[in-house]
Design a protein around this motif. Structure first.
Motif, short mmCIF file in Angstrom:
data_model
loop_
_atom_site.label_atom_id
_atom_site.label_comp_id
_atom_site.label_asym_id
_atom_site.label_seq_id
_atom_site.Cartn_x
_atom_site.Cartn_y
_atom_site.Cartn_z
N SER A 46 1.99 2.59 -4.09
CA SER A 46 1.90 4.04 -4.03
C SER A 46 1.58 4.62 -5.40
O SER A 46 1.21 3.90 -6.34
CB SER A 46 3.23 4.62 -3.51
N ARG A 78 2.23 7.26 -0.98
CA ARG A 78 2.10 6.31 0.13
C ARG A 78 3.42 5.58 0.44
O ARG A 78 3.45 4.70 1.29
CB ARG A 78 0.99 5.30 -0.20
N GLN A 116 7.93 0.49 -4.14
CA GLN A 116 6.78 1.25 -3.66
C GLN A 116 5.56 1.02 -4.56
O GLN A 116 4.87 1.96 -4.96
CB GLN A 116 7.12 2.75 -3.59
#
Length: 385
Positions: free
Chosen positions: A345, A365, A342
């Motif tokens: 994010s 995110r 991720q």
């Protein structure tokens, strides 16, 4: 809305002031922290949720943006950000902001005494880019707008009382808030490259409708003494609040803020620092600076911050290695968890359940890198007390 309004009919416990670790004991912190082995040892391989944790700890997904929270009919908000936990009878509530503009706001998830989700609902709507915030000793959640001339909104975690805009707390690019029940003030960070650090002194403690906004005044060094000065025009127009007081100390991108034991910690993302204000002594210093560590810095992209009853600080990364890092009272900094897959994010909203056995946080995110892909997690394990 006054303090009694939020308390009316509430079933929150008297330990609410301890949420997020405000009962930290004996934390001394002779800054700056240096890398070392954390109290829980090395991280293991990522689990089924893609989270690397120390041995004995487990994770689960609580909610996903755009999807119904399991066991409820409520759709979780986009871009989950700052959060806090509140006692609720024998269970608790986790509150989470939504950092989208427009229509940000905040939501909440309710848990029973076994940690099962029993409800989810909206507590604030129609606001802009609600980033971080902070809890109050009278069990309300301060949700902060991270926009120019943004406001602080006081909300009811139970979703019973209507949210109220607290204009007296100033209009600027708000980030986080931390209540100090000893001095009866609320500290506030500002997310600007030349932002300031503030405190709000309510006219009546427990009622944020009126009061005095002040700014920290200090030299340009990384440590020293400080004082406070009144901000003449908290409305911030036509002159921004950070530009009204000569000698106001500038900080590079104020982020998270946490109070405990006559100390307030706050982070600045522009220079990867954690600052510590000794409120009894009237001095400030660095608790962490990634440019001052020996070897590779374990903590970069500093952002939200909270604490545990043991005196440990938990600092979430916006970027970096997507970690929550731990800073101990012995000035050792180390990764506590890492989210894999991720990289687009950031980690937001770390907060402990009232009993200190569960840590909540979000990946804003998620795997998609979009605000619609946020994921909110819970970690359980043998947190030290």
């Amino acid at each position: 809305m006054e303090r009694r309004t939020f308390l009316r009919g509430a079933v929150v416990g008297s330990s609410a002031a301890a949420f997020g670790g405000t009962l930290m004991r004996g934390a001394v912190y002779a800054a700056p922290a240096q890398p070392g082995t954390g109290p829980y040892g090395a991280l293991l391989a990522p689990d089924a949720n893609g989270i690397a944790l120390p041995g004995g700890f487990t994770s689960r997904v609580i909610a996903r943006s755009g999807q119904t929270v399991a066991g409820t009919s409520y759709t979780w908000h986009s871009a989950p950000d700052g959060g806090a936990c509140f006692a609720d009878g024998t269970g608790w509530i986790y509150v989470s902001n939504s950092e989208v503009n427009p229509n940000g706001g905040a939501s909440a998830v309710r848990f029973n005494s076994s940690g099962n989700v029993t409800g989810a609902y909206r507590i604030l709507s129609g606001t802009r880019q609600n980033c971080a915030g902070g809890s109050t000793p009278w069990n309300s959640w301060l949700s902060c707008e991270e926009v120019s001339l943004g406001y602080v909104y006081e909300t009811d975690p139970r979703g019973v009382e209507s949210a109220v805009r607290r204009a007296a707390m100033g209009r600027f690019k708000h980030e986080a808030a931390a209540a100090d029940p000893v001095r009866k003030v609320v500290y506030l960070t500002e997310d600007e490259t030349n932002g300031c650090f503030y405190r709000f002194i309510p006219a009546t403690w427990g009622d944020l409708s009126a009061g005095t906004l002040q700014v920290l005044v200090a030299g340009t060094a990384a440590s020293g003494s400080f004082t406070w000065a009144n901000v003449p025009d908290p409305d911030g127009s036509p002159t921004t609040t950070r530009s009204q007081v000569s000698g106001a100390k500038k900080f590079n991108g104020g982020e998270g803020c946490h109070y405990a034991d006559d100390t307030v910690w706050f982070t600045t993302k522009g220079d990867n620092r954690v600052w510590r204000l000794d409120l009894a002594a009237g001095t400030y210093a660095l608790a962490y600076d990634d440019s001052l560590v020996s070897g590779s810095a374990p903590l970069t992209g500093v952002d939200n911050i909270t604490g545990s009853s043991s005196g440990d600080l938990y600092v979430a990364e916006d970027g970096g290695n997507m970690e929550i890092c731990l800073i101990t009272p012995a000035d050792v900094v180390s990764p506590f968890l890492r989210v894999s897959g991720q990289s687009g994010s950031e980690i937001t909203g770390p907060a402990f359940s009232p009993d200190g056995t569960r840590l909540y946080f979000s990946s804003q995110r998620g795997t998609s890198g979009s605000s619609s892909g946020g994921i909110t997690y819970e970690v359980r394990g043998p947190f030290r007390s």
